[in-house]
Motif scaffolding. Sequence first.
Motif, PDB file in Angstrom:
ATOM      1  N   THR A  58       0.846  -1.193   0.000  1.00  0.00           N
ATOM      2  CA  THR A  58       0.000   0.000   0.000  1.00  0.00           C
ATOM      3  C   THR A  58       0.882   1.244   0.000  1.00  0.00           C
ATOM      4  OG1 THR A  58      -1.646  -1.186   1.329  1.00  0.00           O
ATOM      5  CG2 THR A  58      -1.869   1.225   1.175  1.00  0.00           C
ATOM      6  N   TRP A  59       0.484   2.238  -0.822  1.00  0.00           N
ATOM      7  CA  TRP A  59       1.165   3.551  -0.858  1.00  0.00           C
ATOM      8  C   TRP A  59       0.214   4.617  -0.327  1.00  0.00           C
ATOM      9  CZ3 TRP A  59       6.226   4.307  -2.219  1.00  0.00           C
ATOM     10  CH2 TRP A  59       6.878   3.260  -2.866  1.00  0.00           C
ATOM     11  N   LEU A  60       0.711   5.434   0.583  1.00  0.00           N
ATOM     12  CA  LEU A  60      -0.084   6.511   1.158  1.00  0.00           C
ATOM     13  C   LEU A  60       0.653   7.842   0.999  1.00  0.00           C
ATOM     14  CD1 LEU A  60      -0.157   3.907   3.435  1.00  0.00           C
ATOM     15  CD2 LEU A  60      -2.117   5.287   4.152  1.00  0.00           C
ATOM     16  N   ILE A  61      -0.104   8.893   0.691  1.00  0.00           N
ATOM     17  CA  ILE A  61       0.462  10.243   0.625  1.00  0.00           C
ATOM     18  C   ILE A  61      -0.199  11.083   1.702  1.00  0.00           C
ATOM     19  CG2 ILE A  61       0.757  12.325  -0.777  1.00  0.00           C
ATOM     20  CD1 ILE A  61       0.715  10.581  -3.249  1.00  0.00           C
ATOM     21  N   ASN A  62       0.619  11.531   2.642  1.00  0.00           N
ATOM     22  CA  ASN A  62       0.123  12.298   3.804  1.00  0.00           C
ATOM     23  C   ASN A  62      -1.039  11.583   4.475  1.00  0.00           C
ATOM     24  OD1 ASN A  62       2.052  14.223   3.293  1.00  0.00           O
ATOM     25  ND2 ASN A  62       0.650  15.706   2.365  1.00  0.00           N
ATOM     26  N   GLY A  63      -0.893  10.237   4.607  1.00  0.00           N
ATOM     27  CA  GLY A  63      -1.884   9.432   5.336  1.00  0.00           C
ATOM     28  C   GLY A  63      -3.033   8.924   4.509  1.00  0.00           C
ATOM     29  N   LYS A  64      -3.177   9.370   3.244  1.00  0.00           N
ATOM     30  CA  LYS A  64      -4.279   8.919   2.396  1.00  0.00           C
ATOM     31  C   LYS A  64      -3.753   7.964   1.333  1.00  0.00           C
ATOM     32  CE  LYS A  64      -7.104  13.063   2.977  1.00  0.00           C
ATOM     33  NZ  LYS A  64      -7.825  14.166   2.280  1.00  0.00           N
ATOM     34  N   GLN A  65      -4.518   6.849   1.159  1.00  0.00           N
ATOM     35  CA  GLN A  65      -4.075   5.839   0.206  1.00  0.00           C
ATOM     36  C   GLN A  65      -4.036   6.402  -1.204  1.00  0.00           C
ATOM     37  OE1 GLN A  65      -5.601   1.831   0.679  1.00  0.00           O
ATOM     38  NE2 GLN A  65      -5.638   1.523  -1.543  1.00  0.00           N
ATOM     39  N   ALA A  66      -2.900   6.139  -1.889  1.00  0.00           N
ATOM     40  CA  ALA A  66      -2.730   6.603  -3.259  1.00  0.00           C
ATOM     41  C   ALA A  66      -2.639   5.451  -4.245  1.00  0.00           C
ATOM     42  CB  ALA A  66      -1.464   7.462  -3.368  1.00  0.00           C
TER      43      ALA A  66
END
Length: 488
Positions: A58-66
């Motif tokens: 899983t990839w997250l940007i500033n806590g949101k899944q991207a």
Amino acid sequence: MKKILFLIVVMFVAYSCTKEQYRAPSISGVNTDTIVLNIGDKIILAPNITNLKGNGYTWLINGKQAAAGEVNYTFEAATSGDFTVTFKADNKGGTDEQSFKIFVEKPIAISLNDQLSVSMCNVIEITPTVSGPERSGFEYEWSIGDSIIGKQNNLSFISPAAGTYVLNFRAIAGKQSATVSRTITVKPEQYIRNAYMVYEYAPSPGKNHNWSIIGSADGWKFGDEHPLSYNEFLAKATEIRKEDDAAGLFIGSWGGSATFKFDHTVANAPGKPDLEIAGTYSRLDPPTVYVAYDRNKNGKPDADEWYEIKNDDYGLEDMPDYAITFTYDSTTTDAKRIYTYFDWKDNQDSAFAGQILTNKTFTSAMTYEGTFSTRGFFPGLNMTNINTKEVAILDGWKSSFTRKGKRITKNLTGIPPFFQKLNIDIDLAVNSKGESVQLPGIDFVKVVKVVYPIEQDFINAGGKIVDYNMDEGRMLQVSTILDKTLKN
């Protein structure tokens, strides 16, 4: 019993295989340094992973899944700011995560006036507003065509020629840059190339010094002398030099100076001389030239606006704070002759001092027009009544004054003065610390005599010291001061 033992072994082996298959993932290869990007940049984030079996990603940007299910992720810088891009890997054996720190810089934005215009030989200050990355080390570049004309945020623009020009401004920060172009209109004007206005006249006297001459040295016979009050003399010299750019002034002996003003700002043309000064001096005795740009537009050269033009004599002064005080003593006459005395003394601990006597017959002192010549008189002194032989210091002049400045002592034996031209490049201007300064142009020129004959040129004549510095053949005269950049 054998069956029970076999079952235990099988269960142990099966359990052991299950634990090996789901060993927790381990992430590496993530640099802790912040990655700096610009708007529009893309970067592939590719961490290293060990223990791959059964993993989910899983990839997250500033806590949101991207993104999910991908080992690599392409980050695209769409907006500026700080970003934490976290990569997670997990399986039945455990979980690991690592984060990339990314900073996307603000784009450079430039705001610049759309309409720019200025008269030729005038300076316009152009200062664009530049926003963007919060960083030091911005670089700037101003250009017209292929010519670079400035490397600061602001530009002091001046052109000696009328026309329309495309002005380019470029701002650079790190890997990004931005450029804007504007048209600038330079309006035509009419100017005089010569610095004809005499702003200040401070001659140093000597033998046969002719303080009131406005013209050539021999012009006294033809009425080129103008014995006037100080302010009237400046006005008269300005009037004559406006019509005749060759009309000269005698600067005199060491310490003498004159300040001239242009009716426009002389543009600083990169890489070539901007001024031509014509005068009479020795090749070993060139004048020192100072220039001033009237930055605050108050019409006068303020003390902090003067800069010296660096020449071959720069830094050779043996007395940086030399001074001579000149004092008028007396004038006497007899039936045929007139005798004028003035004293001088310098500021050294073992001071040199002396007295200059000018004596001449009345017949040899008369011009062709029948007026009495001031040749050899103290600056500002004149015979106001030829019949009564009355002399006086005219208004605005002083009976005693001090000339100050640096002194460069040289052996000038056998090196006579002659009329010649001196080229001046404004790019060679330096401040009092010797540091180069960048001037868009100049409005004032001061010419100063700084070279002094070596002490062997002091001779003892009848018990009196005669100073070669104040000999008639050593005096500086300045005539034309031309703007070489102005073509009209």
